[in-house]
Design an enzyme around this catalytic site. Structure first.
Site, PDB file in Angstrom:
ATOM      1  N   LYS A   1       0.867  -1.186   0.000  1.00 51.57           N
ATOM      2  CA  LYS A   1       0.000   0.000   0.000  1.00 51.57           C
ATOM      3  C   LYS A   1       0.894   1.223   0.000  1.00 51.57           C
ATOM      4  CE  LYS A   1      -4.425   0.971   0.133  1.00 51.57           C
ATOM      5  NZ  LYS A   1      -5.496   0.178  -0.502  1.00 51.57           N
TER       6      LYS A   1
HETATM    7  P1  NAD Z   1     -13.043   8.089  -2.964  1.00 49.08           P
HETATM    8  O1  NAD Z   1     -12.009   9.069  -2.600  1.00 49.08           O
HETATM    9  O2  NAD Z   1     -13.470   7.952  -4.377  1.00 49.08           O
HETATM   10  O3  NAD Z   1     -14.377   8.348  -2.092  1.00 49.08           O
HETATM   11  C1  NAD Z   1     -14.361   8.429  -0.700  1.00 49.08           C
HETATM   12  C2  NAD Z   1     -15.744   8.867  -0.212  1.00 49.08           C
HETATM   13  O4  NAD Z   1     -15.742   8.834   1.216  1.00 49.08           O
HETATM   14  C3  NAD Z   1     -16.117  10.288  -0.604  1.00 49.08           C
HETATM   15  O5  NAD Z   1     -17.515  10.354  -0.851  1.00 49.08           O
HETATM   16  C4  NAD Z   1     -15.769  11.106   0.652  1.00 49.08           C
HETATM   17  O6  NAD Z   1     -16.514  12.310   0.753  1.00 49.08           O
HETATM   18  C5  NAD Z   1     -16.175  10.104   1.707  1.00 49.08           C
HETATM   19  N1  NAD Z   1     -15.553  10.347   3.012  1.00 49.08           N
HETATM   20  C6  NAD Z   1     -14.275  10.692   3.282  1.00 49.08           C
HETATM   21  N2  NAD Z   1     -14.089  10.827   4.606  1.00 49.08           N
HETATM   22  C7  NAD Z   1     -15.283  10.545   5.163  1.00 49.08           C
HETATM   23  C8  NAD Z   1     -15.749  10.514   6.504  1.00 49.08           C
HETATM   24  N3  NAD Z   1     -14.952  10.806   7.536  1.00 49.08           N
HETATM   25  N4  NAD Z   1     -17.049  10.161   6.705  1.00 49.08           N
HETATM   26  C9  NAD Z   1     -17.869   9.875   5.676  1.00 49.08           C
HETATM   27  N5  NAD Z   1     -17.480   9.891   4.397  1.00 49.08           N
HETATM   28  C10 NAD Z   1     -16.220  10.222   4.158  1.00 49.08           C
HETATM   29  O7  NAD Z   1     -12.490   6.688  -2.387  1.00 49.08           O
HETATM   30  P2  NAD Z   1     -12.873   5.206  -2.873  1.00 49.08           P
HETATM   31  O8  NAD Z   1     -11.922   4.812  -3.940  1.00 49.08           O
HETATM   32  O9  NAD Z   1     -14.349   5.131  -3.108  1.00 49.08           O
HETATM   33  O10 NAD Z   1     -12.469   4.354  -1.572  1.00 49.08           O
HETATM   34  C11 NAD Z   1     -13.348   4.222  -0.477  1.00 49.08           C
HETATM   35  C12 NAD Z   1     -12.882   3.058   0.391  1.00 49.08           C
HETATM   36  O11 NAD Z   1     -12.856   1.855  -0.388  1.00 49.08           O
HETATM   37  C13 NAD Z   1     -11.482   3.196   0.983  1.00 49.08           C
HETATM   38  O12 NAD Z   1     -11.470   2.614   2.275  1.00 49.08           O
HETATM   39  C14 NAD Z   1     -10.627   2.377   0.041  1.00 49.08           C
HETATM   40  O13 NAD Z   1      -9.436   1.895   0.668  1.00 49.08           O
HETATM   41  C15 NAD Z   1     -11.571   1.251  -0.283  1.00 49.08           C
HETATM   42  N6  NAD Z   1     -11.245   0.551  -1.526  1.00 49.08           N
HETATM   43  C16 NAD Z   1     -11.192   1.230  -2.716  1.00 49.08           C
HETATM   44  C17 NAD Z   1     -10.886   0.534  -3.876  1.00 49.08           C
HETATM   45  C18 NAD Z   1     -10.903   1.205  -5.223  1.00 49.08           C
HETATM   46  O14 NAD Z   1     -10.772   0.484  -6.232  1.00 49.08           O
HETATM   47  N7  NAD Z   1     -11.085   2.512  -5.320  1.00 49.08           N
HETATM   48  C19 NAD Z   1     -10.604  -0.850  -3.818  1.00 49.08           C
HETATM   49  C20 NAD Z   1     -10.671  -1.506  -2.593  1.00 49.08           C
HETATM   50  C21 NAD Z   1     -10.991  -0.794  -1.452  1.00 49.08           C
END
Ligand code: NAD
Length: 432
Positions: free
Chosen positions: A124
């Site tokens: 990561k």
């Molecule tokens: P992103 O940046 O596209 O979206 C994050 C969202 O969470 C946004 O809507 C933001 O406003 C919201 N957010 C941030 N802080 C917050 C808080 N304190 N309370 C409520 N909402 C909050 O990110 P993403 O790519 O959608 O990733 C989200 C999660 O999924 C992360 O934990 C990431 O590690 C996990 N994840 C993502 C992927 C991927 O392919 N993008 C793959 C596996 C896991």
């Protein structure tokens, strides 16, 4: 025969030992790993090997800001285990990124890639910045400088990053370009790229799509209708938005979604398409047209059948686990439930579909993208989604089977399978 582990039948995780109310992220991921280690009767030496990363890199990311001042940001790349293949894991741009968090997330990637059986290890990365406070050109400078500064430990067959919170396909394009200017054109150095640069069909939607595939499989497994369920989703970014979109298409009622600014709630079901349009271009939910706008964390305790945390880690913890009304929680985010909350939710029979299974769709399609880059041969969206569904369903079915055989939780079963695969690789390669 190298593979000497004796599996314990009908193992019940030490239900009497209540985990500490508060742990760092790295302690939390080690807690879940050590439960699997007990199940697999791993030696202390092996536990020690896998509870620490292979390598941690901390770099300065100095940038000339638009006001001409030089600002130094902190960047990290942690490689947890390469036993099963090149290190693989996303890069996060977020103000809360620190070494402890990156270390925990790198370990999760090791178990996730092993559980879904893609030929990668776990890693990561991240930069401690709040992307919302930076201009596009400052973000580009940060992406390029960070990637160049960690490039000596990366490689198409060594370590292949991807997007995570705060990064996207544009970030990956800048990073690929920065790497290419030093080492020659190398599309396979990152996944989650734009399709025009060698990205894969289906990658952007894959994590959210995968969350829905796992839920579908689970509801089939327990003979219930997913379309009858009401759902609340925390986080309306890449993962949360695609999960909402596909669940909506299946006929589920999405009663709440939230972002960093607010929760929007409608017990009769939100119009997801309209909300998607409203948050396009970075608009926040607190500025949407919804009538019922609640405080940010309200989403976690609303009345619903399924809760999907899809934002940041540690959001369900000792202070709020007993406010949760959902009977099923799907960990679309990484590590959203602390061990203490997990223990207590299990004790009241809340079903938890764990992160290493539920959000593995992204890394599976990243694997497809990487193989397409190596072969220079492109797959259609239908091929990607068909293969994705097969790999996710295989992993889910294996989890239900191990859970049932050993009478353990789904998380324990998922870790058991993932850790066992890593141990097998370590043994065969002569490390242990
Ligand atoms: P992103 O940046 O596209 O979206 C994050 C969202 O969470 C946004 O809507 C933001 O406003 C919201 N957010 C941030 N802080 C917050 C808080 N304190 N309370 C409520 N909402 C909050 O990110 P993403 O790519 O959608 O990733 C989200 C999660 O999924 C992360 O934990 C990431 O590690 C996990 N994840 C993502 C992927 C991927 O392919 N993008 C793959 C596996 C896991």
């Amino acid at each position: 025969m190298l593979f000497l582990i004796q599996y314990v039948k009908d193992f019940t995780i030490s239900k009497s030992i209540i985990p500490a109310e508060s742990m760092s992220f790295a302690e939390s991921s080690n807690y879940f790993f050590k439960q699997a280690a007990k199940l697999l009767e791993l030696s202390e030496d092996t536990i020690s090997l896998l509870s620490q990363p292979y390598r941690e890199l901390h770099v300065q990311v100095p940038i000339k800001m638009q006001n001409n001042q030089t600002k130094v940001f902190q960047g990290y790349r942690v490689q947890h285990s390469g036993a099963r293949g090149p290190y693989k894991g996303g890069i996060r741009f977020h103000q809360e990124v620190d070494l402890d968090e990156v270390r925990a997330l790198a370990q999760l990637m090791t178990w996730k890639t092993a559980l879904v059986n893609v030929p990668f290890g776990g890693a990561k990365g991240g930069v401690s910045i709040d992307p919302s406070t930076l201009s596009e050109s400052e973000l580009e400078d940060i992406a390029r400088t960070y990637f160049q500064n960690i490039s000596h430990i990366l490689g198409v067959k060594r370590d292949v990053p991807a997007p995570d919170m705060g990064t996207n396909e544009q970030t990956m394009a800048w990073m690929m370009d920065a790497y290419g200017s030093k080492f020659g054109h190398s599309p396979g150095i990152v996944t989650g790229k734009p399709i025009a640069l060698g990205g894969s069909e289906g990658r952007t939607a894959a994590t959210g799509y995968g969350v829905v595939m796992i839920l579908k499989n689970y509801y089939k497994h327990v003979n219930k209708d997913l379309a009858d369920q009401s759902i609340a989703i925390q986080g309306f970014g890449n993962v949360g938005m695609y999960a909402a979109k596909y669940l909506n298409e299946l006929g589920c009622k999405i009663v709440a979604v939230s972002d960093v600014s607010a929760t929007v709630h409608n017990e009769n079901g939100l119009n997801i398409e309209s909300l998607e349009n409203q948050v396009a271009n970075g608009n926040l939910l607190k500025n949407s047209n919804e009538k019922n706008i609640l405080e940010r964390d309200a989403v976690l305790s609303l009345n619903c059948d399924i809760l999907i945390p899809a934002a940041i880690g540690g959001v369900i913890n000792s202070s709020n686990w007993d406010n949760i009304q959902a009977s099923v929680i799907v960990e679309a985010a990484n590590a959203p439930i602390t061990p203490f909350a997990d223990y207590n939710l299990n004790s009241i029979d809340t079903v938890i579909l764990p992160d290493i299974l539920a959000n593995a769709g992204g890394v599976i399609v990243s694997y497809f993208e990487w193989t397409q880059n190596i072969q220079q041969h492109w797959w259609s969206l239908e091929e990607v989604n068909k293969e994705l569904e097969k790999m996710l369903n295989d992993a889910a079915d294996e989890c239900w089977q191990v859970q049932n055989e050993k009478q353990i939780t789904i998380r324990e079963a998922a870790y058991f399978i993932g850790v066992r695969r890593v141990i097998e690789a370590l043994e065969l390669r002569g490390f242990i």
